[in-house]
Design a protein around this motif. Structure first.
Motif, PDB file in Angstrom:
ATOM      1  N   VAL A 183       0.763  -1.049  -0.004  1.00  0.00           N
ATOM      2  CA  VAL A 183      -0.210  -0.025  -0.078  1.00  0.00           C
ATOM      3  C   VAL A 183       1.072   1.292   0.058  1.00  0.00           C
ATOM      4  N   GLU A 184       2.092   1.205   0.193  1.00  0.00           N
ATOM      5  CA  GLU A 184       3.025   2.465   0.451  1.00  0.00           C
ATOM      6  C   GLU A 184       3.838   2.289  -0.913  1.00  0.00           C
ATOM      7  N   SER A 185       3.987   3.560  -1.191  1.00  0.00           N
ATOM      8  CA  SER A 185       5.046   3.673  -2.447  1.00  0.00           C
ATOM      9  C   SER A 185       6.411   3.448  -2.153  1.00  0.00           C
ATOM     10  N   LEU A 186       7.102   2.730  -3.025  1.00  0.00           N
ATOM     11  CA  LEU A 186       8.385   2.450  -2.930  1.00  0.00           C
ATOM     12  C   LEU A 186       9.226   3.127  -3.939  1.00  0.00           C
ATOM     13  N   ILE A 187      10.303   3.578  -3.892  1.00  0.00           N
ATOM     14  CA  ILE A 187      10.943   3.968  -5.161  1.00  0.00           C
ATOM     15  C   ILE A 187      12.646   3.358  -4.980  1.00  0.00           C
ATOM     16  N   GLN A 188      13.208   2.802  -5.969  1.00  0.00           N
ATOM     17  CA  GLN A 188      14.578   2.382  -6.050  1.00  0.00           C
ATOM     18  C   GLN A 188      15.202   2.715  -7.270  1.00  0.00           C
ATOM     19  N   HIS A 189      16.768   2.764  -7.221  1.00  0.00           N
ATOM     20  CA  HIS A 189      17.529   3.209  -8.295  1.00  0.00           C
ATOM     21  C   HIS A 189      18.477   2.038  -8.582  1.00  0.00           C
ATOM     22  N   PRO A 190      17.977   1.178  -9.344  1.00  0.00           N
ATOM     23  CA  PRO A 190      18.845   0.053  -9.669  1.00  0.00           C
ATOM     24  C   PRO A 190      20.623   0.289  -9.700  1.00  0.00           C
ATOM     25  N   ALA A 191      20.885   1.131 -10.435  1.00  0.00           N
ATOM     26  CA  ALA A 191      22.155   1.157 -10.605  1.00  0.00           C
ATOM     27  C   ALA A 191      23.189   1.728  -9.377  1.00  0.00           C
ATOM     28  N   SER A 192      22.495   2.057  -8.548  1.00  0.00           N
ATOM     29  CA  SER A 192      23.104   2.527  -7.097  1.00  0.00           C
ATOM     30  C   SER A 192      22.715   1.531  -5.868  1.00  0.00           C
ATOM     31  N   MET A 193      21.630   0.737  -6.215  1.00  0.00           N
ATOM     32  CA  MET A 193      21.052  -0.288  -5.290  1.00  0.00           C
ATOM     33  C   MET A 193      21.022  -1.516  -5.776  1.00  0.00           C
ATOM     34  N   THR A 194      19.975  -2.261  -6.312  1.00  0.00           N
ATOM     35  CA  THR A 194      19.890  -3.533  -6.542  1.00  0.00           C
ATOM     36  C   THR A 194      20.863  -4.018  -7.479  1.00  0.00           C
ATOM     37  N   HIS A 195      21.248  -3.279  -8.533  1.00  0.00           N
ATOM     38  CA  HIS A 195      22.171  -3.870  -9.655  1.00  0.00           C
ATOM     39  C   HIS A 195      23.642  -3.345  -9.419  1.00  0.00           C
ATOM     40  N   ALA A 196      23.625  -2.502  -8.222  1.00  0.00           N
ATOM     41  CA  ALA A 196      25.168  -1.892  -8.098  1.00  0.00           C
ATOM     42  C   ALA A 196      26.270  -2.969  -7.937  1.00  0.00           C
ATOM     43  N   GLY A 197      26.149  -4.084  -7.785  1.00  0.00           N
ATOM     44  CA  GLY A 197      27.174  -5.186  -7.925  1.00  0.00           C
ATOM     45  C   GLY A 197      27.420  -5.699  -9.180  1.00  0.00           C
ATOM     46  N   LEU A 198      26.546  -5.532 -10.053  1.00  0.00           N
ATOM     47  CA  LEU A 198      26.788  -5.920 -11.581  1.00  0.00           C
ATOM     48  C   LEU A 198      28.050  -4.946 -12.250  1.00  0.00           C
ATOM     49  N   PRO A 199      28.934  -5.552 -12.964  1.00  0.00           N
ATOM     50  CA  PRO A 199      29.672  -4.577 -13.706  1.00  0.00           C
ATOM     51  C   PRO A 199      28.764  -3.816 -14.874  1.00  0.00           C
ATOM     52  N   LYS A 200      29.194  -2.410 -15.050  1.00  0.00           N
ATOM     53  CA  LYS A 200      28.421  -1.576 -15.678  1.00  0.00           C
ATOM     54  C   LYS A 200      28.000  -2.118 -17.051  1.00  0.00           C
ATOM     55  N   GLU A 201      28.790  -2.848 -17.797  1.00  0.00           N
ATOM     56  CA  GLU A 201      28.459  -3.503 -19.229  1.00  0.00           C
ATOM     57  C   GLU A 201      27.167  -4.254 -18.955  1.00  0.00           C
ATOM     58  N   ALA A 202      27.432  -5.271 -18.053  1.00  0.00           N
ATOM     59  CA  ALA A 202      26.402  -6.376 -17.907  1.00  0.00           C
ATOM     60  C   ALA A 202      24.849  -5.669 -17.475  1.00  0.00           C
ATOM     61  N   ARG A 203      25.132  -4.669 -16.819  1.00  0.00           N
ATOM     62  CA  ARG A 203      23.975  -3.686 -16.211  1.00  0.00           C
ATOM     63  C   ARG A 203      23.248  -3.156 -17.519  1.00  0.00           C
TER      64      ARG A 203
END
Ligand code: LCS
Length: 393
Positions: free
Chosen positions: A340-360
């Motif tokens: 019910v609450e709004s959630l925001i996320q920035h994959p490049a600095s959060m969920t996908h930060a561990g991936l090399p930029k190219e793979a991302r």
């Protein structure tokens, strides 16, 4: 009461529910691991399947079964299985239908771990995987091999919001005797019914819209036919990914308001998407309700509504994403969605930060990509929050 012919909202409330000898208005929590047999014959009959009843909670439990029956009716399936998490549902499907030397074709932009577990764990047992842009049906057809057993689709996909045509993809798979699984988490059965469109299994992270209150992790599978259902149930019982009775009670409570919550979140999402599309600091917005959405027509055909997930790209790239994250106050900076609450996320600095930029970038996770899971707050407050944060960029 027979709920089969009731409308969807009535099914949300009544399907699967049962009332005990005290006339409880809601399905009670049977918080027990095991069930005593009346006598030796009763135990023998239960094990032999001659009598219906409960033996042990990993195998079955009244509260869990109530949820399973409700979900089966909501998805128009023949049987439901509730599991401890969405990932337990994913791995149970893989375990049930893939063996050594067999092959799966899977949407490339699926939820990360749904792909990761194939590459890390199932590969160890000799399971082969091909990841395709399933929006392009030719890619699916070209990837099919003689040993392909499973087509695994996620539509809309996470976080690209790319859609796959379930009906056409299922027709292609069925020509080759391949079982089709659709992760229906982003839509829920309120907005999309994969089994009606031709899929064999609908899969859910119940953690999201179905429970809807960000307080439970859970998963589910609903099968179209009995043979598939039995195979999945046996796998779940062996692998031990069962749900807990208290968890089931919480999901039964949450799902009753599914359509009310999605209606509001969707109404909010449309306004938020329109606001973002006009904003000078936003490069593009992906939302199936926008006319500019590449697969707008397909969304209209296979989804009852555009849902409540928006992806958008900030012109300012990575730094703009970080600034936005640090300046929103109403939306929580958090993964997950469908609450019910709004959630925001920035994959490049959060969920996908561990991936090399190219793979991302290969997975379309660009530096300025933002994923917004729209909640049911007042839309003016959601927009004011974004407006304030975007002004800081
Ligand atoms: N399928 C989809 C489409 C998902 O988004 C998730 C979780 C899962 C399956 C797995 O479900 P779980 O085991 O977490 O119940 N999605 C998450 C996300 O987008 N952020 O955090 C979790």
């Amino acid at each position: 009461m027979d709920t089969k012919n009731l409308g969807f909202n009535s099914k949300l409330i009544h399907a699967g529910d049962f009332h005990d000898e005290f006339g409880s208005a809601v399905t009670p929590i049977y918080q027990t691991s095991t069930f005593a047999f009346r006598n030796a014959q009763h135990g023998a009959d239960l094990f032999a399947g001659k009598e219906k009843g409960f033996i042990y909670t990993r195998i079955g439990n009244p509260t869990i079964e109530a949820l399973e029956n409700k979900l089966a009716e909501l998805e128009n399936g023949c049987g439901g299985i509730a599991l401890s998490s969405g990932m337990a549902a994913v791995t149970t499907v893989y375990m049930a239908f893939l063996g050594q030397g067999e092959h799966i074709v899977c949407t490339s932009a699926v939820y990360g771990p749904s792909r990761g577990v194939l590459e890390s764990h199932f590969a160890k047992f000799g399971v082969q995987s091909t990841f395709v842009d399933s929006s392009n049906l030719k890619e699916i057809e070209d990837a099919i091999r003689p040993n392909t057993k499973l087509l695994y689709l996620e539509t809309p996909a996470n976080p690209t919001i790319a859609l796959t045509d379930i009906k056409k993809a299922s027709e292609i798979a069925h020509k080759h005797g391949i079982i089709v699984v659709v992760d229906n988490t982003f839509c829920s059965p309120y907005l999309q019914k994969p089994l009606d469109l031709g899929a064999d299994v609908a899969l859910h992270s119940l953690t999201k819209f179905i429970n809807g209150h960000a307080d439970i992790v859970g998963g589910a599978l609903v099968a179209k036919d009995t043979a598939i259902y039995q195979k999945l149930r046996k796998t779940m019982v062996y692998m031990g990914g069962n749900m807990d009775p208290h968890q089931a009670y919480m999901v039964i409570r949450g799902v009753k308001t599914l359509s009310l919550r999605i209606d509001r979140a969707q109404e909010n999402s449309m306004k938020v998407a329109e606001y973002l599309e006009k904003h000078p600091k936003v490069a593009w917005v992906k939302y199936p309700g926008l006319k500019s959405f590449q697969q707008y027509q397909l969304a209209k055909e296979q989804m009852k509504g555009p849902g409540a997930m928006i992806s958008f790209e900030l012109k300012g790239g990575y730094d703009a994403g970080v600034t936005l994250m640090n300046n929103v106050h109403l939306a929580l900076l958090a993964v997950s969605l469908g609450g019910v609450e709004s959630l925001i996320q920035h994959p490049a600095s959060m969920t996908h930060a561990g991936l090399p930029k190219e793979a991302r970038l290969q997975a379309d996770i660009t530096d300025g990509l933002i994923r917004y899971a729209v909640g049911i707050e007042n839309v003016e407050d959601i927009i004011a929050d974004l407006d304030h944060a975007l002004a800081k960029i």
